[in-house]
Scaffold this motif. Structure first.
Motif, PDB file in Angstrom:
ATOM      1  N   UNK A  36       0.819  -1.225   0.000  1.00  0.00           N
ATOM      2  CA  UNK A  36       0.000   0.000   0.000  1.00  0.00           C
ATOM      3  C   UNK A  36       0.845   1.264   0.000  1.00  0.00           C
ATOM      4  N   UNK A  37       2.063   1.171   0.516  1.00  0.00           N
ATOM      5  CA  UNK A  37       2.949   2.348   0.540  1.00  0.00           C
ATOM      6  C   UNK A  37       3.198   2.877  -0.860  1.00  0.00           C
ATOM      7  N   UNK A  38       3.225   1.958  -1.840  1.00  0.00           N
ATOM      8  CA  UNK A  38       3.587   2.398  -3.199  1.00  0.00           C
ATOM      9  C   UNK A  38       2.396   2.553  -4.138  1.00  0.00           C
ATOM     10  N   UNK A  39       1.341   1.789  -3.896  1.00  0.00           N
ATOM     11  CA  UNK A  39       0.280   1.699  -4.907  1.00  0.00           C
ATOM     12  C   UNK A  39      -0.673   2.890  -4.835  1.00  0.00           C
ATOM     13  N   UNK A  40      -0.946   3.456  -5.992  1.00  0.00           N
ATOM     14  CA  UNK A  40      -1.955   4.506  -6.081  1.00  0.00           C
ATOM     15  C   UNK A  40      -2.925   4.106  -7.190  1.00  0.00           C
ATOM     16  N   UNK A  41      -4.140   4.683  -7.194  1.00  0.00           N
ATOM     17  CA  UNK A  41      -5.099   4.291  -8.236  1.00  0.00           C
ATOM     18  C   UNK A  41      -4.561   4.647  -9.614  1.00  0.00           C
ATOM     19  N   UNK A  42      -4.720   3.723 -10.553  1.00  0.00           N
ATOM     20  CA  UNK A  42      -4.225   3.938 -11.923  1.00  0.00           C
ATOM     21  C   UNK A  42      -5.369   3.617 -12.878  1.00  0.00           C
ATOM     22  N   UNK A  43      -5.724   4.549 -13.750  1.00  0.00           N
ATOM     23  CA  UNK A  43      -6.835   4.274 -14.653  1.00  0.00           C
ATOM     24  C   UNK A  43      -6.577   3.027 -15.504  1.00  0.00           C
ATOM     25  N   UNK A  44      -7.573   2.149 -15.554  1.00  0.00           N
ATOM     26  CA  UNK A  44      -7.455   0.951 -16.388  1.00  0.00           C
ATOM     27  C   UNK A  44      -6.503  -0.092 -15.851  1.00  0.00           C
ATOM     28  N   UNK A  45      -6.081   0.058 -14.603  1.00  0.00           N
ATOM     29  CA  UNK A  45      -5.174  -0.932 -14.000  1.00  0.00           C
ATOM     30  C   UNK A  45      -5.770  -1.399 -12.682  1.00  0.00           C
ATOM     31  N   UNK A  46      -5.720  -2.701 -12.439  1.00  0.00           N
ATOM     32  CA  UNK A  46      -6.344  -3.270 -11.242  1.00  0.00           C
ATOM     33  C   UNK A  46      -5.355  -4.178 -10.523  1.00  0.00           C
ATOM     34  N   UNK A  47      -5.279  -4.014  -9.222  1.00  0.00           N
ATOM     35  CA  UNK A  47      -4.383  -4.827  -8.396  1.00  0.00           C
ATOM     36  C   UNK A  47      -5.236  -5.535  -7.343  1.00  0.00           C
ATOM     37  N   UNK A  48      -4.965  -6.804  -7.124  1.00  0.00           N
ATOM     38  CA  UNK A  48      -5.765  -7.561  -6.145  1.00  0.00           C
ATOM     39  C   UNK A  48      -4.939  -8.696  -5.570  1.00  0.00           C
ATOM     40  N   UNK A  49      -5.394  -9.188  -4.421  1.00  0.00           N
ATOM     41  CA  UNK A  49      -4.788 -10.384  -3.823  1.00  0.00           C
ATOM     42  C   UNK A  49      -5.896 -11.392  -3.505  1.00  0.00           C
ATOM     43  N   UNK A  50      -5.656 -12.656  -3.840  1.00  0.00           N
ATOM     44  CA  UNK A  50      -6.600 -13.731  -3.509  1.00  0.00           C
ATOM     45  C   UNK A  50      -5.997 -14.521  -2.354  1.00  0.00           C
ATOM     46  N   UNK A  51      -6.714 -14.531  -1.240  1.00  0.00           N
ATOM     47  CA  UNK A  51      -6.122 -14.960   0.030  1.00  0.00           C
ATOM     48  C   UNK A  51      -6.862 -16.178   0.584  1.00  0.00           C
ATOM     49  N   UNK A  52      -6.214 -16.913   1.510  1.00  0.00           N
ATOM     50  CA  UNK A  52      -6.933 -17.999   2.182  1.00  0.00           C
ATOM     51  C   UNK A  52      -8.148 -17.429   2.926  1.00  0.00           C
ATOM     52  N   UNK A  53      -9.253 -18.170   2.896  1.00  0.00           N
ATOM     53  CA  UNK A  53     -10.524 -17.665   3.445  1.00  0.00           C
ATOM     54  C   UNK A  53     -10.432 -17.143   4.892  1.00  0.00           C
TER      55      UNK A  53
END
Ligand code: PEP
Length: 251
Positions: free
Chosen positions: A27-44
């Motif tokens: 989160x320190x580096x990521x900012x919203x970027x048009x047309x770009x998506x970041x996600x994590x799929x985690x254990x339930x």
């Protein structure tokens, strides 16, 4: 232009303190970027923690599998509605580890895809051939069989709002990445097969590549015309490695 996605698949990894430091570093580096998506799929079990850390940030989250059933006597399963209750956007379906280690058939994967859609999730539908299948020259027929199972159960329209991930089994967790040409060829094949049913859906469909993506090969893979980002296993567990792949997607 289609959006690009970088999605981490944590697999059976994580701990409460480790997840927190990993996500805080991202989160320190990521900012919203048009047309770009970041996600994590985690254990339930970590969905509540991850929601607490990521809500209101540019990073989305999801589950790594979803039950084909809505509720009832299905011990161990997690339903799409449960994932949604914890704010999940995505659910991986048909990952090769589920197919080979847990017996998910093409038909079960197609039912999971339909269940994820019904619950309002974005399914990340994984397909891919083994090394033996590639060497036998049957890659395309394997991809076609896996894709057609979902097309038969849900129809091409249901791929609108979903993602496909081409993950050659021989490249997952092995350090052996498909070349950008191999990835492009498989992605173009998949898009072409969807186009036979619905050209509009095919042109909008994001197809991610997965299999030993790293900061050093992501840019070349993501530059291919039919590669719309990556599904990232091992490298999603190290903030700097995951961020290097994200940088390649936003460049
Ligand atoms: C995956 O698990 O979907 C994957 C692609 O793993 P890795 O990046 O470690 O090859």
């Amino acid at each position: 232009m289609r959006p690009k996605y970088v999605v981490g698949n944590w697999k059976l990894n994580g701990s409460l303190p480790g997840n927190e430091s990993l996500l805080r570093a991202i989160l320190k580096e990521v900012s919203p970027q048009p047309g770009r998506h970041l996600a994590v799929c985690v254990p339930a079990p970590y969905l509540a923690q991850v929601r607490g850390l990521l809500e209101g940030t540019p990073v989305a989250w999801g589950g790594q599998d979803v039950s084909r059933f809505e509720k009832g006597a299905y011990t161990g399963d997690v339903s799409g509605a449960m994932l949604r209750e914890f704010g999940a956007t995505f659910a991986i379906v048909g990952h090769s580890e589920r197919r080979t280690l847990f017996g998910d058939t093409d038909e079960a994967v197609a039912q999971k895809y339909a269940a994820a859609r019904k619950a309002g999730l974005v399914p990340i539908f994984c397909v891919g051939e083994t090394l033996a299948e590639r060497e036998k020259g049957v890659t395309e027929s394997v991809l076609a069989r896996q894709l057609d199972a979902v097309l038969e159960v849900s129809g091409a329209a249901a791929l609108d709002g979903g993602l496909v991930a081409y993950e050659p089994v021989w490249a997952i967790g092995t350090g052996r990445t498909a070349t950008s040409a191999q990835a492009q060829e498989a992605h173009a094949f998949l898009r072409g097969r969807v186009a036979k049913k619905d050209a509009g859906v095919a042109s909008r469909l994001p197809i991610l590549y997965g299999g030993s993506v790293k900061g050093s090969n992501a840019a070349e893979l993501f530059a291919m015309p039919d590669v719309d980002g990556g599904l990232i296993g091992g490298a999603s567990l190290v903030a700097e490695d995951f961020l290097a792949i994200w940088r390649a997607a936003v460049a």
